[in-house]
Design a protein around this motif. Structure first.
Motif, PDB file in Angstrom:
ATOM      1  N   ALA A 212      31.154 148.578  22.117  1.00 38.39           N
ATOM      2  CA  ALA A 212      30.813 148.481  23.541  1.00 38.39           C
ATOM      3  C   ALA A 212      29.375 148.878  23.815  1.00 38.39           C
ATOM      4  O   ALA A 212      28.742 148.353  24.737  1.00 38.39           O
ATOM      5  CB  ALA A 212      31.766 149.358  24.361  1.00 38.39           C
ATOM      6  N   GLU A 213      28.819 149.797  23.021  1.00 37.50           N
ATOM      7  CA  GLU A 213      27.452 150.260  23.268  1.00 37.50           C
ATOM      8  C   GLU A 213      26.415 149.206  22.856  1.00 37.50           C
ATOM      9  O   GLU A 213      25.265 149.282  23.276  1.00 37.50           O
ATOM     10  CB  GLU A 213      27.182 151.565  22.511  1.00 37.50           C
ATOM     11  CG  GLU A 213      27.136 151.461  21.000  1.00 37.50           C
ATOM     12  CD  GLU A 213      28.524 151.423  20.364  1.00 37.50           C
ATOM     13  OE1 GLU A 213      28.597 151.377  19.123  1.00 37.50           O
ATOM     14  OE2 GLU A 213      29.512 151.439  21.120  1.00 37.50           O
ATOM     15  N   ASN A 214      26.823 148.236  22.032  1.00 33.55           N
ATOM     16  CA  ASN A 214      25.894 147.202  21.577  1.00 33.55           C
ATOM     17  C   ASN A 214      26.126 145.852  22.245  1.00 33.55           C
ATOM     18  O   ASN A 214      25.582 144.843  21.788  1.00 33.55           O
ATOM     19  CB  ASN A 214      26.025 147.017  20.060  1.00 33.55           C
ATOM     20  CG  ASN A 214      25.723 148.278  19.287  1.00 33.55           C
ATOM     21  OD1 ASN A 214      24.840 149.048  19.658  1.00 33.55           O
ATOM     22  ND2 ASN A 214      26.458 148.508  18.217  1.00 33.55           N
ATOM     23  N   VAL A 215      26.892 145.812  23.295  1.00 35.42           N
ATOM     24  CA  VAL A 215      27.270 144.545  23.919  1.00 35.42           C
ATOM     25  C   VAL A 215      26.040 143.789  24.405  1.00 35.42           C
ATOM     26  O   VAL A 215      25.070 144.370  24.897  1.00 35.42           O
ATOM     27  CB  VAL A 215      28.239 144.803  25.099  1.00 35.42           C
ATOM     28  CG1 VAL A 215      27.558 145.593  26.207  1.00 35.42           C
ATOM     29  CG2 VAL A 215      28.783 143.494  25.644  1.00 35.42           C
ATOM     30  N   THR A 216      26.048 142.467  24.206  1.00 30.83           N
ATOM     31  CA  THR A 216      24.981 141.594  24.689  1.00 30.83           C
ATOM     32  C   THR A 216      25.550 140.669  25.762  1.00 30.83           C
ATOM     33  O   THR A 216      26.759 140.619  25.984  1.00 30.83           O
ATOM     34  CB  THR A 216      24.381 140.764  23.543  1.00 30.83           C
ATOM     35  OG1 THR A 216      25.418 139.993  22.920  1.00 30.83           O
ATOM     36  CG2 THR A 216      23.739 141.668  22.503  1.00 30.83           C
ATOM     37  N   VAL A 217      24.673 139.905  26.412  1.00 29.58           N
ATOM     38  CA  VAL A 217      25.095 139.145  27.584  1.00 29.58           C
ATOM     39  C   VAL A 217      26.181 138.127  27.253  1.00 29.58           C
ATOM     40  O   VAL A 217      27.112 137.918  28.046  1.00 29.58           O
ATOM     41  CB  VAL A 217      23.887 138.449  28.248  1.00 29.58           C
ATOM     42  CG1 VAL A 217      22.978 139.465  28.909  1.00 29.58           C
ATOM     43  CG2 VAL A 217      23.121 137.593  27.241  1.00 29.58           C
ATOM     44  N   GLN A 218      26.085 137.475  26.097  1.00 31.15           N
ATOM     45  CA  GLN A 218      27.086 136.466  25.766  1.00 31.15           C
ATOM     46  C   GLN A 218      28.462 137.070  25.530  1.00 31.15           C
ATOM     47  O   GLN A 218      29.489 136.447  25.841  1.00 31.15           O
ATOM     48  CB  GLN A 218      26.644 135.674  24.528  1.00 31.15           C
ATOM     49  CG  GLN A 218      25.407 134.829  24.729  1.00 31.15           C
ATOM     50  CD  GLN A 218      25.604 133.742  25.755  1.00 31.15           C
ATOM     51  OE1 GLN A 218      26.707 133.225  25.916  1.00 31.15           O
ATOM     52  NE2 GLN A 218      24.548 133.387  26.464  1.00 31.15           N
ATOM     53  N   LEU A 219      28.512 138.295  25.009  1.00 34.34           N
ATOM     54  CA  LEU A 219      29.797 138.938  24.757  1.00 34.34           C
ATOM     55  C   LEU A 219      30.475 139.407  26.030  1.00 34.34           C
ATOM     56  O   LEU A 219      31.677 139.688  26.021  1.00 34.34           O
ATOM     57  CB  LEU A 219      29.603 140.121  23.796  1.00 34.34           C
ATOM     58  CG  LEU A 219      29.079 139.772  22.397  1.00 34.34           C
ATOM     59  CD1 LEU A 219      29.009 141.016  21.539  1.00 34.34           C
ATOM     60  CD2 LEU A 219      29.954 138.718  21.732  1.00 34.34           C
ATOM     61  N   THR A 220      29.736 139.495  27.138  1.00 40.16           N
ATOM     62  CA  THR A 220      30.369 139.900  28.401  1.00 40.16           C
ATOM     63  C   THR A 220      31.306 138.821  28.928  1.00 40.16           C
ATOM     64  O   THR A 220      32.101 139.110  29.831  1.00 40.16           O
ATOM     65  CB  THR A 220      29.300 140.193  29.473  1.00 40.16           C
ATOM     66  OG1 THR A 220      28.509 139.015  29.700  1.00 40.16           O
ATOM     67  CG2 THR A 220      28.389 141.330  29.036  1.00 40.16           C
ATOM     68  N   LEU A 221      31.234 137.614  28.390  1.00 37.69           N
ATOM     69  CA  LEU A 221      32.150 136.562  28.826  1.00 37.69           C
ATOM     70  C   LEU A 221      33.598 136.914  28.499  1.00 37.69           C
ATOM     71  O   LEU A 221      34.528 136.411  29.129  1.00 37.69           O
ATOM     72  CB  LEU A 221      31.779 135.230  28.172  1.00 37.69           C
ATOM     73  CG  LEU A 221      30.366 134.701  28.478  1.00 37.69           C
ATOM     74  CD1 LEU A 221      30.119 133.405  27.737  1.00 37.69           C
ATOM     75  CD2 LEU A 221      30.182 134.495  29.974  1.00 37.69           C
ATOM     76  N   TYR A 222      33.791 137.789  27.499  1.00 35.94           N
ATOM     77  CA  TYR A 222      35.140 138.235  27.167  1.00 35.94           C
ATOM     78  C   TYR A 222      35.763 139.078  28.278  1.00 35.94           C
ATOM     79  O   TYR A 222      36.986 139.246  28.313  1.00 35.94           O
ATOM     80  CB  TYR A 222      35.115 139.064  25.873  1.00 35.94           C
ATOM     81  CG  TYR A 222      35.117 138.249  24.610  1.00 35.94           C
ATOM     82  CD1 TYR A 222      36.044 137.234  24.409  1.00 35.94           C
ATOM     83  CD2 TYR A 222      34.198 138.505  23.607  1.00 35.94           C
ATOM     84  CE1 TYR A 222      36.049 136.488  23.237  1.00 35.94           C
ATOM     85  CE2 TYR A 222      34.198 137.767  22.429  1.00 35.94           C
ATOM     86  CZ  TYR A 222      35.127 136.766  22.250  1.00 35.94           C
ATOM     87  OH  TYR A 222      35.131 136.029  21.095  1.00 35.94           O
ATOM     88  N   ASN A 223      34.936 139.638  29.150  1.00 34.70           N
ATOM     89  CA  ASN A 223      35.455 140.531  30.192  1.00 34.70           C
ATOM     90  C   ASN A 223      36.429 139.830  31.122  1.00 34.70           C
ATOM     91  O   ASN A 223      37.285 140.482  31.737  1.00 34.70           O
ATOM     92  CB  ASN A 223      34.305 141.113  31.021  1.00 34.70           C
ATOM     93  CG  ASN A 223      33.450 142.077  30.223  1.00 34.70           C
ATOM     94  OD1 ASN A 223      33.884 142.599  29.202  1.00 34.70           O
ATOM     95  ND2 ASN A 223      32.224 142.301  30.677  1.00 34.70           N
ATOM     96  N   PHE A 224      36.288 138.536  31.261  1.00 36.25           N
ATOM     97  CA  PHE A 224      37.069 137.812  32.268  1.00 36.25           C
ATOM     98  C   PHE A 224      38.041 136.825  31.634  1.00 36.25           C
ATOM     99  O   PHE A 224      38.518 135.909  32.281  1.00 36.25           O
ATOM    100  CB  PHE A 224      36.111 137.087  33.215  1.00 36.25           C
ATOM    101  CG  PHE A 224      35.003 137.964  33.705  1.00 36.25           C
ATOM    102  CD1 PHE A 224      35.253 139.014  34.564  1.00 36.25           C
ATOM    103  CD2 PHE A 224      33.706 137.784  33.254  1.00 36.25           C
ATOM    104  CE1 PHE A 224      34.233 139.851  34.987  1.00 36.25           C
ATOM    105  CE2 PHE A 224      32.684 138.611  33.682  1.00 36.25           C
ATOM    106  CZ  PHE A 224      32.955 139.645  34.548  1.00 36.25           C
ATOM    107  N   GLN A 225      38.323 137.039  30.333  1.00 37.82           N
ATOM    108  CA  GLN A 225      39.298 136.215  29.638  1.00 37.82           C
ATOM    109  C   GLN A 225      40.353 137.098  28.986  1.00 37.82           C
ATOM    110  O   GLN A 225      40.065 138.203  28.526  1.00 37.82           O
ATOM    111  CB  GLN A 225      38.624 135.367  28.554  1.00 37.82           C
ATOM    112  CG  GLN A 225      37.736 134.262  29.084  1.00 37.82           C
ATOM    113  CD  GLN A 225      37.159 133.424  27.967  1.00 37.82           C
ATOM    114  OE1 GLN A 225      36.375 133.912  27.172  1.00 37.82           O
ATOM    115  NE2 GLN A 225      37.563 132.164  27.912  1.00 37.82           N
TER     116      GLN A 225
END
Length: 268
Positions: A212-225
């Motif tokens: 979680a501390e290394n999250v990048t913008v593309q990986l935030t798409l997982y937040n809503f799936q």
């Protein structure tokens, strides 16, 4: 006729999906779940944007910071090292040049080996770190950049090198004070293209910098799936938010990109 067909295809391939993203981001959760290409009956964009930003304790904000740090650091190193390698390959004839060229082309063709790369990063202590991710981006992006710099270096007259050497300039001074400023157009091209590539990268952060501390913008798409449900309005709002920085760069630097990509195609 061919131009009209090309424009029509571009509209279908690029503008229609972009318009669908925008329309879905404007809708409420219930309306967006229909996945219809239609005008929203109720505008909820600012509510969606606020929820996207606040999700999981402002993960998107942290992701933008991480992506910016990785992009700036990796592209900076990429530009300097690739320019130096491309310049040397163009200016100095050596028996090692064919082998180095083979390695550069191999870096473009051969797909990365994920498991061995993870093992090496673990041994170096850079696995699950942002600076480790930045080094991976540099390694994967340099072959393309070297080819661009080498092609552009061929358009710079060798008389400039000779004049600088006669004035007492050493190799480093020759490169950074004479050659590097002349590479401006291809530098802009590399900066913009590689910045967009690194900023939008999904696979490398997923494999080499989990957590979680290394999250990048593309990986935030997982937040809503999830396995059973997807918040399409929030997902497309997040996509729209991610698209803004690369889109702005292309709008302002599109001429420099084309100039840098084509400058090395004609010598003289």
């Amino acid at each position: 006729m061919a131009g009209i067909i090309a424009i029509a295809v571009s509209i279908v391939v690029f503008l229609v999906p972009f318009l669908f993203i925008v329309l879905t981001s404007l809708k409420t959760q219930q309306e967006s779940s229909l996945l219809e290409f239609s005008w929203p009956t109720e505008f909820a964009f600012f509510d969606n944007l606020r929820e996207v930003i606040q999700t999981r304790d402002y993960t998107v904000v942290r992701a933008f910071v991480n992506s910016t740090l990785v992009t700036v650091s990796s592209v900076t190193v990429m530009v300097v090292l690739s320019a130096m390698v491309g310049w040397v390959l163009q200016r100095r004839s050596s028996r090692w040049n064919p082998f180095i060229n083979f390695l550069v082309l191999a870096g473009l063709i051969i797909p990365p080996a994920v498991v061995p790369t993870i093992y090496v990063m673990q041994q170096l202590g850079i696995f699950r770190t942002l600076h480790g991710l930045a080094l991976i981006e540099v390694a994967f992006g340099m072959p393309f950049c070297i080819l661009l710099f080498r092609a552009f270096a061929a358009t710079i007259p060798r008389e400039l090198d000779e004049a600088a050497l006669l004035d007492g300039a050493g190799p480093l001074r020759l490169f950074f004070l004479i050659a590097f400023p002349l590479l401006r157009s291809v530098i802009v091209t590399v900066v913009v293209v590689q910045s967009v590539t690194v900023f939008n990268d999904f696979a490398n952060p997923l494999y080499f910098a989990p957590g979680a501390e290394n999250v990048t913008v593309q990986l935030t798409l997982y937040n809503f799936q999830s396995q059973f449900y997807t918040s399409w309005n929030l997902l497309f709002t997040n996509i729209l938010l991610i698209m803004v920085p690369p889109l702005v760069m292309y709008v302002f630097f599109n001429r420099q990109i084309v100039a840098g990509m084509t400058a090395g195609s004609i010598k003289g």
